[in-house]
Motif scaffolding. Structure first.
Motif, PDB file in Angstrom:
ATOM      1  N   PRO A 258     -37.826 -29.466 -12.233  1.00 22.59           N
ATOM      2  CA  PRO A 258     -38.771 -28.721 -13.078  1.00 22.59           C
ATOM      3  C   PRO A 258     -39.307 -29.584 -14.205  1.00 22.59           C
ATOM      4  O   PRO A 258     -38.620 -30.456 -14.739  1.00 22.59           O
ATOM      5  CB  PRO A 258     -37.920 -27.562 -13.601  1.00 22.59           C
ATOM      6  CG  PRO A 258     -36.509 -28.003 -13.453  1.00 22.59           C
ATOM      7  CD  PRO A 258     -36.476 -28.896 -12.254  1.00 22.59           C
ATOM      8  N   LYS A 259     -40.550 -29.315 -14.556  1.00 22.60           N
ATOM      9  CA  LYS A 259     -41.204 -30.111 -15.582  1.00 22.60           C
ATOM     10  C   LYS A 259     -40.647 -29.826 -16.978  1.00 22.60           C
ATOM     11  O   LYS A 259     -40.548 -30.727 -17.802  1.00 22.60           O
ATOM     12  CB  LYS A 259     -42.709 -29.850 -15.551  1.00 22.60           C
ATOM     13  CG  LYS A 259     -43.358 -30.226 -14.221  1.00 22.60           C
ATOM     14  CD  LYS A 259     -44.838 -29.903 -14.243  1.00 22.60           C
ATOM     15  CE  LYS A 259     -45.485 -30.246 -12.906  1.00 22.60           C
ATOM     16  NZ  LYS A 259     -46.946 -29.920 -12.898  1.00 22.60           N
ATOM     17  N   ASP A 260     -40.330 -28.570 -17.239  1.00 21.32           N
ATOM     18  CA  ASP A 260     -39.821 -28.207 -18.556  1.00 21.32           C
ATOM     19  C   ASP A 260     -38.849 -27.039 -18.407  1.00 21.32           C
ATOM     20  O   ASP A 260     -38.557 -26.582 -17.305  1.00 21.32           O
ATOM     21  CB  ASP A 260     -40.978 -27.841 -19.499  1.00 21.32           C
ATOM     22  CG  ASP A 260     -41.922 -26.827 -18.864  1.00 21.32           C
ATOM     23  OD1 ASP A 260     -41.488 -26.136 -17.913  1.00 21.32           O
ATOM     24  OD2 ASP A 260     -43.074 -26.723 -19.306  1.00 21.32           O
ATOM     25  N   ARG A 261     -38.337 -26.561 -19.528  1.00 14.23           N
ATOM     26  CA  ARG A 261     -37.355 -25.487 -19.506  1.00 14.23           C
ATOM     27  C   ARG A 261     -37.966 -24.179 -19.008  1.00 14.23           C
ATOM     28  O   ARG A 261     -37.296 -23.390 -18.343  1.00 14.23           O
ATOM     29  CB  ARG A 261     -36.784 -25.292 -20.909  1.00 14.23           C
ATOM     30  CG  ARG A 261     -35.987 -26.501 -21.408  1.00 14.23           C
ATOM     31  CD  ARG A 261     -35.457 -26.269 -22.809  1.00 14.23           C
ATOM     32  NE  ARG A 261     -34.513 -25.168 -22.830  1.00 14.23           N
ATOM     33  CZ  ARG A 261     -33.916 -24.750 -23.938  1.00 14.23           C
ATOM     34  NH1 ARG A 261     -34.185 -25.333 -25.109  1.00 14.23           N
ATOM     35  NH2 ARG A 261     -33.055 -23.742 -23.898  1.00 14.23           N
ATOM     36  N   LYS A 262     -39.221 -23.957 -19.305  1.00 15.31           N
ATOM     37  CA  LYS A 262     -39.883 -22.743 -18.846  1.00 15.31           C
ATOM     38  C   LYS A 262     -39.985 -22.717 -17.329  1.00 15.31           C
ATOM     39  O   LYS A 262     -39.747 -21.686 -16.691  1.00 15.31           O
ATOM     40  CB  LYS A 262     -41.274 -22.653 -19.484  1.00 15.31           C
ATOM     41  CG  LYS A 262     -41.997 -21.354 -19.168  1.00 15.31           C
ATOM     42  CD  LYS A 262     -43.326 -21.291 -19.896  1.00 15.31           C
ATOM     43  CE  LYS A 262     -44.046 -19.969 -19.599  1.00 15.31           C
ATOM     44  NZ  LYS A 262     -45.353 -19.908 -20.304  1.00 15.31           N
ATOM     45  N   GLU A 263     -40.325 -23.863 -16.735  1.00 11.96           N
ATOM     46  CA  GLU A 263     -40.411 -23.945 -15.283  1.00 11.96           C
ATOM     47  C   GLU A 263     -39.033 -23.794 -14.648  1.00 11.96           C
ATOM     48  O   GLU A 263     -38.884 -23.148 -13.603  1.00 11.96           O
ATOM     49  CB  GLU A 263     -41.036 -25.289 -14.883  1.00 11.96           C
ATOM     50  CG  GLU A 263     -41.127 -25.513 -13.382  1.00 11.96           C
ATOM     51  CD  GLU A 263     -42.095 -24.572 -12.689  1.00 11.96           C
ATOM     52  OE1 GLU A 263     -42.019 -24.448 -11.457  1.00 11.96           O
ATOM     53  OE2 GLU A 263     -42.925 -23.951 -13.400  1.00 11.96           O
TER      54      GLU A 263
ATOM     55  N   TYR B 151     -36.514 -22.112 -15.876  1.00 17.33           N
ATOM     56  CA  TYR B 151     -36.150 -20.700 -15.994  1.00 17.33           C
ATOM     57  C   TYR B 151     -36.880 -19.864 -14.948  1.00 17.33           C
ATOM     58  O   TYR B 151     -36.296 -18.955 -14.351  1.00 17.33           O
ATOM     59  CB  TYR B 151     -36.491 -20.206 -17.396  1.00 17.33           C
ATOM     60  CG  TYR B 151     -36.139 -18.762 -17.645  1.00 17.33           C
ATOM     61  CD1 TYR B 151     -34.811 -18.359 -17.778  1.00 17.33           C
ATOM     62  CD2 TYR B 151     -37.142 -17.791 -17.748  1.00 17.33           C
ATOM     63  CE1 TYR B 151     -34.483 -17.042 -18.003  1.00 17.33           C
ATOM     64  CE2 TYR B 151     -36.817 -16.471 -17.970  1.00 17.33           C
ATOM     65  CZ  TYR B 151     -35.492 -16.101 -18.104  1.00 17.33           C
ATOM     66  OH  TYR B 151     -35.180 -14.786 -18.314  1.00 17.33           O
ATOM     67  N   ARG B 152     -38.142 -20.193 -14.684  1.00 23.45           N
ATOM     68  CA  ARG B 152     -38.899 -19.453 -13.672  1.00 23.45           C
ATOM     69  C   ARG B 152     -38.307 -19.663 -12.281  1.00 23.45           C
ATOM     70  O   ARG B 152     -38.181 -18.712 -11.509  1.00 23.45           O
ATOM     71  CB  ARG B 152     -40.365 -19.908 -13.689  1.00 23.45           C
ATOM     72  CG  ARG B 152     -41.283 -19.059 -12.803  1.00 23.45           C
ATOM     73  CD  ARG B 152     -42.650 -19.693 -12.681  1.00 23.45           C
ATOM     74  NE  ARG B 152     -42.559 -20.955 -11.971  1.00 23.45           N
ATOM     75  CZ  ARG B 152     -42.487 -21.039 -10.640  1.00 23.45           C
ATOM     76  NH1 ARG B 152     -42.455 -19.941  -9.891  1.00 23.45           N
ATOM     77  NH2 ARG B 152     -42.429 -22.210 -10.058  1.00 23.45           N
ATOM     78  N   GLN B 153     -37.923 -20.888 -11.957  1.00 23.74           N
ATOM     79  CA  GLN B 153     -37.304 -21.160 -10.666  1.00 23.74           C
ATOM     80  C   GLN B 153     -35.966 -20.441 -10.525  1.00 23.74           C
ATOM     81  O   GLN B 153     -35.638 -19.912  -9.457  1.00 23.74           O
ATOM     82  CB  GLN B 153     -37.125 -22.665 -10.480  1.00 23.74           C
ATOM     83  CG  GLN B 153     -38.428 -23.439 -10.317  1.00 23.74           C
ATOM     84  CD  GLN B 153     -38.193 -24.911 -10.090  1.00 23.74           C
ATOM     85  OE1 GLN B 153     -37.057 -25.360  -9.936  1.00 23.74           O
ATOM     86  NE2 GLN B 153     -39.263 -25.704 -10.072  1.00 23.74           N
TER      87      GLN B 153
ATOM     88  N   ARG C 170     -35.088 -17.629 -12.016  1.00 21.18           N
ATOM     89  CA  ARG C 170     -35.353 -16.200 -11.838  1.00 21.18           C
ATOM     90  C   ARG C 170     -35.800 -15.900 -10.416  1.00 21.18           C
ATOM     91  O   ARG C 170     -35.390 -14.888  -9.819  1.00 21.18           O
ATOM     92  CB  ARG C 170     -36.435 -15.757 -12.839  1.00 21.18           C
ATOM     93  CG  ARG C 170     -35.984 -15.739 -14.288  1.00 21.18           C
ATOM     94  CD  ARG C 170     -35.038 -14.587 -14.560  1.00 21.18           C
ATOM     95  NE  ARG C 170     -35.655 -13.308 -14.270  1.00 21.18           N
ATOM     96  CZ  ARG C 170     -36.391 -12.610 -15.124  1.00 21.18           C
ATOM     97  NH1 ARG C 170     -36.576 -13.079 -16.355  1.00 21.18           N
ATOM     98  NH2 ARG C 170     -36.909 -11.450 -14.795  1.00 21.18           N
TER      99      ARG C 170
END
Length: 203
Positions: free
Chosen positions: A46-51, A53-55, A57
């Motif tokens: 993932p590129k960042d923490r948001k990505e 977290y999305r993966q 979920r």
């Protein structure tokens, strides 16, 4: 006297590189899982923490959906611990194969509430509420209590006879609580119809 062999007498004939008959492959045969692993595409981080977290979920949602479908299909691997085992399976089938008074507890409770909420004429309302409180409600509670005790005792006894090596802890209470639920709301879903016939598969 024996003459010591000179180091120059060692055969210096070079080994041909392009030997048409090589002796062996020169390397071990790769395992199948290793070969398949090399063919797989690498997982991109993932590129960042948001990505990330999305993966996470999305993965959790996929696992929950797989577990839900497994439970609806009757796959015991996906059941909670309280629903696993032959003793619990027997208790569910015993309850689901019968029409018990306790399974009407919730509908009857709703009916009593509706009766008390209806704006009856002043001359009738005290009589209706009196009958509900003094007759209807006690009868329902007695029926639920008697049925729960009978179901718990009967299921526990039959489980002890059928599965002597299984633990009886909580089996009676498990069956009694299932008998209190409306059939359509029971989970895991019933696999037998009232009477004992298996539930037909959904089309």
């Amino acid at each position: 006297m024996l003459r010591r062999r000179s180091p120059s007498s060692v055969d210096d004939t070079p080994v041909p590189v392009d030997d048409p008959k090589p002796q062996g492959k020169g390397r071990p045969t790769p395992k199948r899982r290793d070969a398949e692993g090399r063919r797989r595409q690498p997982v991109s981080a993932p590129k960042d923490r948001k990505e990330a977290y999305r993966q996470m979920r999305a993965k959790q949602a996929a696992e929950r959906e797989r577990a839900r479908k497994g439970m609806l299909a009757g796959d015991e691997r996906y059941y909670p611990a309280r629903d696993k085992g032959p003793a619990r399976k027997f208790a569910r089938d015993w309850v689901d194969s019968r029409r018990l008074p306790s399974q009407y507890f919730l509908p009857f409770s709703l009916f009593i509430l509706l009766v008390t909420w209806i704006p009856w004429p002043p001359a009738i309302q005290p009589v209706v509420i009196g009958y509900v409180i003094t007759i209807g409600w006690p009868l329902m509670m007695f029926g639920v209590l008697f049925t729960s005790i009978f179901v718990a005792w009967k299921v526990k006894k039959q489980v002890a006879e059928k599965y002597p090596d299984e633990s009886l802890r909580g089996v009676g209470f498990y069956a009694a609580m299932r008998a209190l639920q409306i059939r359509r709301l029971r989970f895991p879903p019933p696999t037998v119809l009232p009477g004992g016939k298996p539930v037909p598969p959904k089309k």
